[in-house]
Design an enzyme around this catalytic site. Structure first.
Site, PDB file in Angstrom:
ATOM      1  N   CYS A 144      31.204  -4.413 -61.200  1.00 34.33           N
ATOM      2  CA  CYS A 144      29.949  -3.652 -61.175  1.00 34.33           C
ATOM      3  C   CYS A 144      30.107  -2.271 -61.794  1.00 34.33           C
ATOM      4  O   CYS A 144      29.144  -1.701 -62.288  1.00 34.33           O
ATOM      5  CB  CYS A 144      29.431  -3.540 -59.749  1.00 34.33           C
ATOM      6  SG  CYS A 144      30.601  -2.786 -58.626  1.00 34.33           S
ATOM      7  N   GLU A 147      23.941  -3.234 -52.949  1.00 35.72           N
ATOM      8  CA  GLU A 147      24.958  -2.800 -53.906  1.00 35.72           C
ATOM      9  C   GLU A 147      24.824  -3.710 -55.124  1.00 35.72           C
ATOM     10  O   GLU A 147      25.284  -4.849 -55.095  1.00 35.72           O
ATOM     11  CB  GLU A 147      26.354  -2.942 -53.287  1.00 35.72           C
ATOM     12  CG  GLU A 147      26.577  -2.093 -52.060  1.00 35.72           C
ATOM     13  CD  GLU A 147      26.648  -0.605 -52.368  1.00 35.72           C
ATOM     14  OE1 GLU A 147      27.007  -0.238 -53.491  1.00 35.72           O
ATOM     15  OE2 GLU A 147      26.312   0.183 -51.470  1.00 35.72           O
ATOM     16  N   ASN A 161      33.076 -11.458 -57.507  1.00 34.26           N
ATOM     17  CA  ASN A 161      34.067 -10.744 -58.320  1.00 34.26           C
ATOM     18  C   ASN A 161      35.148 -10.007 -57.536  1.00 34.26           C
ATOM     19  O   ASN A 161      36.231  -9.794 -58.065  1.00 34.26           O
ATOM     20  CB  ASN A 161      33.372  -9.817 -59.329  1.00 34.26           C
ATOM     21  CG  ASN A 161      32.532  -8.772 -58.662  1.00 34.26           C
ATOM     22  OD1 ASN A 161      31.825  -9.052 -57.703  1.00 34.26           O
ATOM     23  ND2 ASN A 161      32.608  -7.557 -59.135  1.00 34.26           N
ATOM     24  N   GLY A 201      25.546  -7.853 -55.041  1.00 38.09           N
ATOM     25  CA  GLY A 201      25.331  -8.893 -56.048  1.00 38.09           C
ATOM     26  C   GLY A 201      24.422  -8.382 -57.142  1.00 38.09           C
ATOM     27  O   GLY A 201      24.294  -7.165 -57.343  1.00 38.09           O
ATOM     28  N   GLY A 202      23.764  -9.297 -57.836  1.00 39.13           N
ATOM     29  CA  GLY A 202      22.965  -8.931 -58.998  1.00 39.13           C
ATOM     30  C   GLY A 202      21.572  -8.425 -58.629  1.00 39.13           C
ATOM     31  O   GLY A 202      21.059  -8.692 -57.530  1.00 39.13           O
ATOM     32  N   THR A 244      18.909 -11.283 -57.709  1.00 38.51           N
ATOM     33  CA  THR A 244      19.049 -11.827 -56.351  1.00 38.51           C
ATOM     34  C   THR A 244      18.686 -10.754 -55.323  1.00 38.51           C
ATOM     35  O   THR A 244      18.004 -11.041 -54.322  1.00 38.51           O
ATOM     36  CB  THR A 244      20.506 -12.292 -56.094  1.00 38.51           C
ATOM     37  OG1 THR A 244      20.987 -12.971 -57.242  1.00 38.51           O
ATOM     38  CG2 THR A 244      20.597 -13.197 -54.898  1.00 38.51           C
ATOM     39  N   GLY A 245      19.115  -9.528 -55.580  1.00 34.97           N
ATOM     40  CA  GLY A 245      18.819  -8.432 -54.648  1.00 34.97           C
ATOM     41  C   GLY A 245      17.317  -8.221 -54.500  1.00 34.97           C
ATOM     42  O   GLY A 245      16.814  -8.004 -53.390  1.00 34.97           O
TER      43      GLY A 245
HETATM   44  P1  NAD Z   1      24.586 -13.029 -57.446  1.00 29.41           P
HETATM   45  O1  NAD Z   1      23.479 -12.068 -57.281  1.00 29.41           O
HETATM   46  O2  NAD Z   1      24.382 -14.221 -58.326  1.00 29.41           O
HETATM   47  O3  NAD Z   1      25.047 -13.626 -56.034  1.00 29.41           O
HETATM   48  C1  NAD Z   1      25.451 -12.781 -54.979  1.00 29.41           C
HETATM   49  C2  NAD Z   1      25.346 -13.546 -53.670  1.00 29.41           C
HETATM   50  O4  NAD Z   1      23.983 -13.843 -53.396  1.00 29.41           O
HETATM   51  C3  NAD Z   1      26.089 -14.884 -53.650  1.00 29.41           C
HETATM   52  O5  NAD Z   1      26.716 -15.042 -52.392  1.00 29.41           O
HETATM   53  C4  NAD Z   1      24.953 -15.885 -53.783  1.00 29.41           C
HETATM   54  O6  NAD Z   1      25.265 -17.141 -53.240  1.00 29.41           O
HETATM   55  C5  NAD Z   1      23.876 -15.186 -52.979  1.00 29.41           C
HETATM   56  N1  NAD Z   1      22.504 -15.669 -53.205  1.00 29.41           N
HETATM   57  C6  NAD Z   1      21.983 -16.230 -54.322  1.00 29.41           C
HETATM   58  N2  NAD Z   1      20.668 -16.534 -54.114  1.00 29.41           N
HETATM   59  C7  NAD Z   1      20.373 -16.134 -52.851  1.00 29.41           C
HETATM   60  C8  NAD Z   1      19.199 -16.167 -52.054  1.00 29.41           C
HETATM   61  N3  NAD Z   1      18.055 -16.668 -52.508  1.00 29.41           N
HETATM   62  N4  NAD Z   1      19.242 -15.675 -50.803  1.00 29.41           N
HETATM   63  C9  NAD Z   1      20.396 -15.142 -50.321  1.00 29.41           C
HETATM   64  N5  NAD Z   1      21.547 -15.097 -51.029  1.00 29.41           N
HETATM   65  C10 NAD Z   1      21.530 -15.578 -52.275  1.00 29.41           C
HETATM   66  O7  NAD Z   1      25.856 -12.171 -57.935  1.00 29.41           O
HETATM   67  P2  NAD Z   1      27.266 -12.675 -58.457  1.00 29.41           P
HETATM   68  O8  NAD Z   1      27.083 -13.330 -59.787  1.00 29.41           O
HETATM   69  O9  NAD Z   1      28.016 -13.381 -57.388  1.00 29.41           O
HETATM   70  O10 NAD Z   1      27.993 -11.250 -58.639  1.00 29.41           O
HETATM   71  C11 NAD Z   1      27.807 -10.456 -59.743  1.00 29.41           C
HETATM   72  C12 NAD Z   1      26.836  -9.332 -59.490  1.00 29.41           C
HETATM   73  O11 NAD Z   1      27.234  -8.561 -58.366  1.00 29.41           O
HETATM   74  C13 NAD Z   1      26.804  -8.353 -60.647  1.00 29.41           C
HETATM   75  O12 NAD Z   1      25.483  -7.979 -60.918  1.00 29.41           O
HETATM   76  C14 NAD Z   1      27.600  -7.173 -60.120  1.00 29.41           C
HETATM   77  O13 NAD Z   1      27.338  -5.953 -60.751  1.00 29.41           O
HETATM   78  C15 NAD Z   1      27.210  -7.166 -58.689  1.00 29.41           C
HETATM   79  N6  NAD Z   1      28.190  -6.407 -57.908  1.00 29.41           N
HETATM   80  C16 NAD Z   1      27.838  -5.178 -57.387  1.00 29.41           C
HETATM   81  C17 NAD Z   1      28.785  -4.428 -56.684  1.00 29.41           C
HETATM   82  C18 NAD Z   1      28.451  -3.093 -56.070  1.00 29.41           C
HETATM   83  O14 NAD Z   1      29.142  -2.720 -55.124  1.00 29.41           O
HETATM   84  N7  NAD Z   1      27.462  -2.364 -56.554  1.00 29.41           N
HETATM   85  C19 NAD Z   1      30.065  -4.920 -56.509  1.00 29.41           C
HETATM   86  C20 NAD Z   1      30.383  -6.158 -57.071  1.00 29.41           C
HETATM   87  C21 NAD Z   1      29.433  -6.893 -57.755  1.00 29.41           C
END
Ligand code: NAD
Length: 477
Positions: free
Chosen positions: A285, A251, A155, A231-232, A235-236
């Site tokens: 986010c 994050e 995003n 990320g989400g 995944t986190g």
């Molecule tokens: P996502 O969790 O689907 O993916 C994030 C990253 O993780 C991508 O690069 C993806 O390829 C990678 N990934 C997926 N599976 C993995 C694995 N098994 N091992 C390692 N890496 C892996 O998130 P998204 O859909 O790209 O982004 C949206 C999410 O990010 C939302 O939940 C949003 O709130 C969050 N976000 C948080 C912040 C913050 O600073 N708190 C900022 C922006 C977005």
């Protein structure tokens, strides 16, 4: 500007092509923009091996050299800012106006990183506070932790990567970035800025590939000392389980609340919450997802909020008059549509929006939403906001807290005691008084509590996470 034309990734300072590729699409019309290499597990292992050398080079680089390189990278982006903005807008879902703002923030993030490189201080330690420890002097100073894995979402495909690379280089670490699969081009362009700036080989790799295929190798490798993930939650959590004994910066997402009290400046609250809910198509986010409004002003707030929402222009991302582009994919728009339909089946009232056209989804406002509906319990990550009437501040705070997330919150009031009550009792990483949850500058400590994450970003705070104190004690005499 070359990288995206050549379809390469940065593996230990070298631009590398692969036979296997990943298509990068423009979500607006599903047109193919280009392809990027599909890295293998072997590629990731090569990047980690090279980073072991890179970490030594990075740690021994004098601070003034780090500063020069980061400043040059910032200037390179500034000189080519329109290419960066067009890349963000075409591979992602931001409008060109939003993309230009992200480029400006990225330049700022890098300049802050250059400044903070010179401020990585330690402290002296009074050892003689403990009887028997007289005649000692000492201090601690901060050392880079080594190799950091950075995994980033779609995003904010440029600035969120800058929030990891800038502080990592500033603090003398090596970094391997795995950008979001759908938006790798902005991260590759950022890497290009660092290569052009003269960053020594092996310090930085940007490896494009599927998170589930190359991600586990990266996060579980013992040479990686920290995983900086944005990320989400799902995944986190997976990454945290795989990572083992290493530092984690997480994050994650949220479903942020705004509280609007009886004495609020209603027009300002409406304007701020509309921008906070629908900016970046709600794929943010910090996006405002739940608004708790004092029942005495509920009707007038709702009327104004719906009227402002209806003014938003949905359409072509590249048109400067557009407020909202498409979601990142049609599948994401369908997911949002399903969750809204489910909420309506459970009794919610649709006040405006609710229609989908391909990857586009109208800005949508709901009322009468069940507190148990997915749309308020989970992170929607789309252009949908739910409005609730509340009878007291205490009720608003309790309902705002009644979710598994806690990133930021906003409260609109002129009452200082009410603001302090919210500051004390809202379970979040940041509270904005008379701004929505969406307020942020890149220099503030940023991060969440509960399911919204661990640790803080915001350049200086990232540098603290990316360095370890080393204690020195001199015994005298
Ligand atoms: P996502 O969790 O689907 O993916 C994030 C990253 O993780 C991508 O690069 C993806 O390829 C990678 N990934 C997926 N599976 C993995 C694995 N098994 N091992 C390692 N890496 C892996 O998130 P998204 O859909 O790209 O982004 C949206 C999410 O990010 C939302 O939940 C949003 O709130 C969050 N976000 C948080 C912040 C913050 O600073 N708190 C900022 C922006 C977005």
């Amino acid at each position: 500007m070359t990288v995206t034309d050549k379809k390469k990734m940065l593996l230990a300072g070298t631009w590398v092509e692969k036979d296997e590729t990943i298509d990068v699409y423009d979500p607006q019309d599903n047109s193919l923009i280009t392809t990027v290499p599909k890295a293998s597990r072997g590629d990731m292992l090569r990047a980690i091996e090279a980073a072991e050398e890179g970490a030594k080079i990075a740690a021994s680089m004098p601070v003034h050299e780090r500063v020069t390189i980061i400043e040059r990278a910032a200037s390179y982006i500034e000189m080519n800012r329109e290419v960066y903005a067009e890349t963000i807008a075409s591979e992602g879902s931001k409008t060109i106006t939003e993309a230009r703002r992200e480029v400006a923030r990225c330049i700022n993030t890098l300049r802050l990183s250059a400044e903070e490189a010179s401020r990585i201080y330690g402290e002296t330690i009074p050892f003689d506070q403990m009887p028997g420890h007289e005649n000692r002097v000492g201090y601690y100073y901060r050392f880079p932790i080594g190799i950091i894995a950075a995994i980033t979402p779609f995003n904010d495909p440029l600035n969120l990567v800058a929030h990891k690379i800038g502080p990592a280089i500033a603090s003398g670490n090596a970094m391997i970035v795995k950008p979001a699969t759908m938006t790798p081009l902005s991260a590759l362009l950022l890497a290009e800025a660092f290569v052009e700036a003269g960053l020594p080989r092996n310090i930085l790799s940007v490896i494009t590939g599927s998170g589930s295929e190359v991600g586990d190798v990266l996060v579980s490798h013992p040479s990686i000392r920290m995983v900086s993930f944005t990320g989400g939650l799902e995944t986190g959590t997976h990454i945290a389980n795989k990572a083992g004994l290493k530092k984690l910066s997480m994050e994650l997402g949220s479903n942020s609340p705004a509280i609007v009290l009886e004495d609020a400046h209603v027009e300002h609250a409406v304007e701020s919450c509309v921008a906070g809910a629908f900016g970046a198509v709600g794929q943010n986010c910090l996006g405002v997802q739940r608004i708790f409004i004092d029942s005495s002003i509920y009707d007038s707030f709702v009327e104004k909020f719906v009227a402002e929402t209806k003014k938003l222009k949905v359409g072509d991302k590249m048109d400067e008059a557009t407020d909202m582009g498409p979601l990142i994919s049609e599948a994401e728009a369908e997911r949002v549509e399903r969750i809204v339909e489910e909420a309506i089946e459970q009794g919610a009232t649709l006040l405006t929006g609710g229609k989908r056209d391909g990857a586009f989804y109208e800005p949508t406002v709901l009322a009468d939403v069940s507190p148990h509906a997915t749309i308020v319990r989970d992170e929607i990550f789309g252009p949908v906001v739910s409005l609730f009437a509340i009878e007291s501040l205490e009720e608003a705070v309790e309902r705002a807290n009644d979710v598994p997330f806690g990133l930021q919150a906003g409260i609109f009031t002129k009452n200082i005691a009410a603001a302090f009550h919210a500051i004390q009792h809202l379970e979040v990483g940041g509270i904005m008084i008379n701004d929505s949850s969406d307020y942020r500058i890149d220099a503030m400590p940023f991060g969440g509590v509960k399911g919204s994450g661990l640790g803080r970003e915001g350049v200086r705070y990232s540098i603290l996470e990316m360095t370890d104190p080393k204690v020195v004690n001199f015994k005298l005499g």
